[in-house]
Design an enzyme around this catalytic site. Structure first.
Site: not given
Ligand code: 5RP
Length: 234
Positions: A33, A36, A89, A92, A102-104, A111, A129
């Site tokens: 999710s 990216t 995946d 963050d 993760k979990g932003g 996940e 990151k």
């Molecule tokens: C969602 C996540 C995402 O993979 C994480 O936040 C990175 O997101 P992005 O690709 O928008 O920077 O862990 O729960």
């Protein structure tokens, strides 16, 4: 190029290279999710169409469920395919040992379930990151999904572990953010995390904690898109 354009380029380059290196015919895929992953799904859909790869995709969130459908990929479930070949995946933050925050985007529980049932876990991210230790780059805290009735006692216990917890609030709705699993998220600042495994073990033991956004020793590789258009693979 503006900073935002460089970030998007980094995400896209990392996603395309990761797919190019890891995608094979007949794979069962875990689809992560975040922003990216959108580039990765577009590339997967393109390859699937051109090469007729017969791919099957399992989502990690409502967002990735929609992405799979919108890109005309085949949607399947973990019930049907409990062994996943490749999980793609975002993250963050990625430390020197490939541990992750993760979990932003609030999807950490599904996940982690998908990641823990995958033979290979590939992380895609832009240059912001990467760090030596978790907590150096990602300053919003470790996301922790919790059962709503327990959030106050859990916050107290997290504080006694040295964290500064905040209940994540929804945007465009008064009150807390509700996850895809109908729970709350606490974002907990632990400063620089020297030992993510130990911290994760302590948090997970608190009753009412569903899971943490610390992904310890799970990722196989990370592809990190740089400002100059190159990709670092770790
Ligand atoms: C969602 C996540 C995402 O993979 C994480 O936040 C990175 O997101 P992005 O690709 O928008 O920077 O862990 O729960």
């Amino acid at each position: 190029m503006s900073e935002n354009e460089l970030i998007e380029l980094g995400k896209k380059n990392a996603a395309i290279k990761a797919i190019e290196d890891n995608l094979e015919k007949n794979m069962i895929l875990g689809i992560g999710s975040g922003s990216t992953v959108v580039y990765a799904v577009e590339e997967i859909a393109k390859m699937n169409k051109i090469k007729n790869l017969n791919l099957k995709c399992i989502p990690t969130s409502f967002q990735s469920y929609q992405l799979i459908i919108e890109n005309s990929l085949t949607l399947v479930s973990l019930d049907q395919y409990p062994e996943i070949d490749l999980d793609i995946d975002g993250a963050d933050e990625i430390d020197k040992d490939l541990n992750l925050i993760k979990g932003g985007g609030g999807c950490l529980v599904q996940e982690k379930i998908i990641a823990s049932n995958s033979r290979k876990i590939i992380i895609i991210a832009d240059y912001r990151k990467k760090s030596n230790f978790l907590g150096e780059q990602w300053k919003k805290g470790v996301p922790i999904e919790v059962i709503p009735i327990a959030y106050i006692p859990i916050m107290k216990k997290l504080t006694s572990l040295g964290g500064k917890p905040i209940l994540r609030m929804a945007k465009m709705k008064a009150g807390p953010l509700i996850t895809d699993n109908s729970n709350f998220i606490l974002d907990v600042d632990f400063g620089i995390i020297q030992n993510p495994q130990e911290l994760d073990q302590k948090i997970i033991q608190i009753p009412g904690v569903v899971d943490t956004g610390l992904f310890v020793k799970m990722a196989s590789n990370a592809y990190i898109g740089q400002k100059d258009g190159t990709i670092i693979k770790i």
